[in-house]
Design an enzyme around this catalytic site. Structure first.
Site, PDB file in Angstrom:
ATOM      1  N   GLU A 114       0.803  -1.218   0.000  1.00  0.00           N
ATOM      2  CA  GLU A 114       0.000   0.000   0.000  1.00  0.00           C
ATOM      3  C   GLU A 114       0.838   1.271   0.000  1.00  0.00           C
ATOM      4  O   GLU A 114       0.551   2.197  -0.753  1.00  0.00           O
ATOM      5  CB  GLU A 114      -0.955   0.036   1.203  1.00  0.00           C
ATOM      6  CG  GLU A 114      -1.775   1.318   1.181  1.00  0.00           C
ATOM      7  CD  GLU A 114      -2.882   1.369   2.198  1.00  0.00           C
ATOM      8  OE1 GLU A 114      -2.933   0.523   3.105  1.00  0.00           O
ATOM      9  OE2 GLU A 114      -3.714   2.284   2.076  1.00  0.00           O
ATOM     10  N   ASP A 134      -0.588  -5.331   2.963  1.00  0.00           N
ATOM     11  CA  ASP A 134      -1.118  -4.155   3.666  1.00  0.00           C
ATOM     12  C   ASP A 134      -0.410  -4.122   5.016  1.00  0.00           C
ATOM     13  O   ASP A 134      -0.692  -4.940   5.897  1.00  0.00           O
ATOM     14  CB  ASP A 134      -2.642  -4.244   3.839  1.00  0.00           C
ATOM     15  CG  ASP A 134      -3.234  -2.887   4.213  1.00  0.00           C
ATOM     16  OD1 ASP A 134      -2.470  -2.057   4.756  1.00  0.00           O
ATOM     17  OD2 ASP A 134      -4.429  -2.675   3.978  1.00  0.00           O
ATOM     18  N   ILE A 149      -0.480  -2.152   7.626  1.00  0.00           N
ATOM     19  CA  ILE A 149      -1.490  -2.100   8.703  1.00  0.00           C
ATOM     20  C   ILE A 149      -2.842  -1.914   8.022  1.00  0.00           C
ATOM     21  O   ILE A 149      -3.062  -0.918   7.339  1.00  0.00           O
ATOM     22  CB  ILE A 149      -1.282  -0.935   9.690  1.00  0.00           C
ATOM     23  CG1 ILE A 149       0.067  -1.052  10.418  1.00  0.00           C
ATOM     24  CG2 ILE A 149      -2.424  -0.913  10.725  1.00  0.00           C
ATOM     25  CD1 ILE A 149       0.318   0.070  11.436  1.00  0.00           C
ATOM     26  N   ASP A 150      -3.712  -2.883   8.180  1.00  0.00           N
ATOM     27  CA  ASP A 150      -5.090  -2.702   7.716  1.00  0.00           C
ATOM     28  C   ASP A 150      -5.922  -2.334   8.940  1.00  0.00           C
ATOM     29  O   ASP A 150      -5.913  -3.053   9.949  1.00  0.00           O
ATOM     30  CB  ASP A 150      -5.629  -3.975   7.059  1.00  0.00           C
ATOM     31  CG  ASP A 150      -6.985  -3.716   6.412  1.00  0.00           C
ATOM     32  OD1 ASP A 150      -7.087  -2.797   5.590  1.00  0.00           O
ATOM     33  OD2 ASP A 150      -7.941  -4.426   6.764  1.00  0.00           O
ATOM     34  N   THR A 180      -5.853   1.295   9.820  1.00  0.00           N
ATOM     35  CA  THR A 180      -4.972   2.348  10.342  1.00  0.00           C
ATOM     36  C   THR A 180      -5.721   3.370  11.193  1.00  0.00           C
ATOM     37  O   THR A 180      -5.185   3.852  12.196  1.00  0.00           O
ATOM     38  CB  THR A 180      -4.256   3.056   9.167  1.00  0.00           C
ATOM     39  OG1 THR A 180      -3.409   2.104   8.554  1.00  0.00           O
ATOM     40  CG2 THR A 180      -3.406   4.211   9.644  1.00  0.00           C
ATOM     41  N   ASP A 231      -6.057  -4.774   0.528  1.00  0.00           N
ATOM     42  CA  ASP A 231      -7.066  -4.945   1.579  1.00  0.00           C
ATOM     43  C   ASP A 231      -7.615  -6.377   1.599  1.00  0.00           C
ATOM     44  O   ASP A 231      -7.956  -6.903   2.655  1.00  0.00           O
ATOM     45  CB  ASP A 231      -8.265  -4.011   1.347  1.00  0.00           C
ATOM     46  CG  ASP A 231      -7.892  -2.541   1.339  1.00  0.00           C
ATOM     47  OD1 ASP A 231      -7.210  -2.109   2.273  1.00  0.00           O
ATOM     48  OD2 ASP A 231      -8.307  -1.824   0.398  1.00  0.00           O
TER      49      ASP A 231
HETATM   50  C1  IPD Z   1      -9.113   0.416   5.035  1.00  0.00           C
HETATM   51  C2  IPD Z   1      -9.822  -0.630   5.855  1.00  0.00           C
HETATM   52  C3  IPD Z   1     -11.307  -0.323   5.926  1.00  0.00           C
HETATM   53  C4  IPD Z   1     -11.932  -0.197   4.553  1.00  0.00           C
HETATM   54  C5  IPD Z   1     -11.191   0.844   3.733  1.00  0.00           C
HETATM   55  C6  IPD Z   1      -9.701   0.482   3.643  1.00  0.00           C
HETATM   56  P1  IPD Z   1      -6.547   0.973   5.700  1.00  0.00           P
HETATM   57  O1  IPD Z   1      -7.728   0.109   4.933  1.00  0.00           O
HETATM   58  O2  IPD Z   1      -9.650  -1.912   5.313  1.00  0.00           O
HETATM   59  O3  IPD Z   1     -12.013  -1.347   6.604  1.00  0.00           O
HETATM   60  O4  IPD Z   1     -13.269   0.189   4.710  1.00  0.00           O
HETATM   61  O5  IPD Z   1     -11.762   0.841   2.424  1.00  0.00           O
HETATM   62  O6  IPD Z   1      -9.023   1.439   2.886  1.00  0.00           O
HETATM   63  O7  IPD Z   1      -6.577   2.351   5.133  1.00  0.00           O
HETATM   64  O8  IPD Z   1      -6.867   0.927   7.158  1.00  0.00           O
HETATM   65  O9  IPD Z   1      -5.337   0.180   5.318  1.00  0.00           O
HETATM   66 CA    CA Z   2      -6.219  -1.514   4.012  1.00  0.00          CA
HETATM   67 CA    CA Z   3      -3.142   0.109   5.259  1.00  0.00          CA
END
Ligand code: IPD
Ligand code: CA
Ligand code: CA
Length: 244
Positions: A48, A64, A66-67, A69, A192
């Site tokens: 990412e 990813d 950190i998913d 964030t 994601d």
């Molecule tokens: C997000 C998370 C979130 C989703 C967003 C993503 P991030 O990723 O997965 O649940 O609704 O569309 O962008 O920004 O925390 O890596």
């Molecule tokens: Ca993510």
């Molecule tokens: Ca992320």
């Protein structure tokens, strides 16, 4: 994780006012790159924060760092590291680790999915009306007919519980573990969903785009369910359901 508990990280914004990147995202990505590059220096990387590191390898790691964030930045322990591995365009392995709940999800194509080394399977629920669902919303509002808010409203008005955790990778793993019966989202990136969608499939579930057709993590739409409610959830998302 140390940074999370001590609140020691700086936060900056990407596209959209609440689309954050913390020092921890960058540090996590760097650590993952170092490990992969050490063992597999010629593999393709897609992550990412950095984007693509292109090679002509037939293996591609989709990361990813950190998913979840926003959760991380607010001290909410629903976030994870998500890593998928593709071979010749087919997802063959996925790992998702939430260090706060100490939950390690692992899937290998053809060999099933596990949580902390115990096999997991999707739920047995057969109707959307009696399901517990989860979804997510994009950082920039999609002002379009049948967009995220319309579908959400339709389900909530119909009395269906729909949660929003803030981490698509965890959403998918929790469908795989049978905690949720289904998940849908309108705008995801490959990092994601790469690991999580394999988790759902290997736990016996079904993953598709919004037409119900074959899923690709390189397009934005996803519906992931236990399989039994899949066609019905596709009809809800497309506003073709008889009652919702
Ligand atoms: C997000 C998370 C979130 C989703 C967003 C993503 P991030 O990723 O997965 O649940 O609704 O569309 O962008 O920004 O925390 O890596
Ligand atoms: Ca993510
Ligand atoms: Ca992320």
């Amino acid at each position: 994780m140390q940074r999370f508990f001590q609140g020691e990280f700086t936060i900056s914004n990407k596209e959209g006012i609440n689309n954050l990147v913390t020092e921890a995202d960058l540090a996590s990505e760097k650590a993952i790159f170092e490990i992969i590059k050490n063992d597999y220096p010629d593999h393709f990387l897609l992550s990412e924060e950095t984007g693509e590191i292109v090679t002509d390898s037939n293996y591609k790691w989709i990361i990813d760092p950190i998913d979840g964030t926003v959760n991380f930045a607010h001290g909410l322990p629903l976030c994870c590291v998500s890593i998928g591995l593709e071979q010749d365009g087919q997802m063959i392995m996925g790992v998702v680790y939430n260090p706060f709940l100490k939950e390690f999800f692992f899937a290998q194509k053809g060999y099933g999915a596990s949580l902390n080394d115990k096999k997991i399977t999707v739920s047995q629920e057969t109707s959307v009306l009696t399901s517990c669902l989860v979804t997510g919303f994009p950082y920039t509002y999609l002002d379009q007919p049948n967009g995220p808010l319309e579908v959400f409203t339709r389900l909530i008005r119909g009395g269906v519980p729909v949660r929003r955790l803030g981490s698509a990778a965890i959403d998918l793993c929790w469908v795989a573990a049978g905690r949720f019966d289904g998940f849908y989202e309108h705008k995801l990136n490959a990092w994601d969903s790469a690991a999580g969608y394999l988790m759902v499939e290997e736990a016996g579930g079904r993953v598709s785009d919004f037409t119900g057709g074959r899923y690709s993590p390189y397009q934005p739409h996803i519906i992931a369910t236990n399989g039994k409610i899949h066609d019905e959830l596709v009809s809800v998302v497309n506003n073709r359901h008889a009652t919702l």
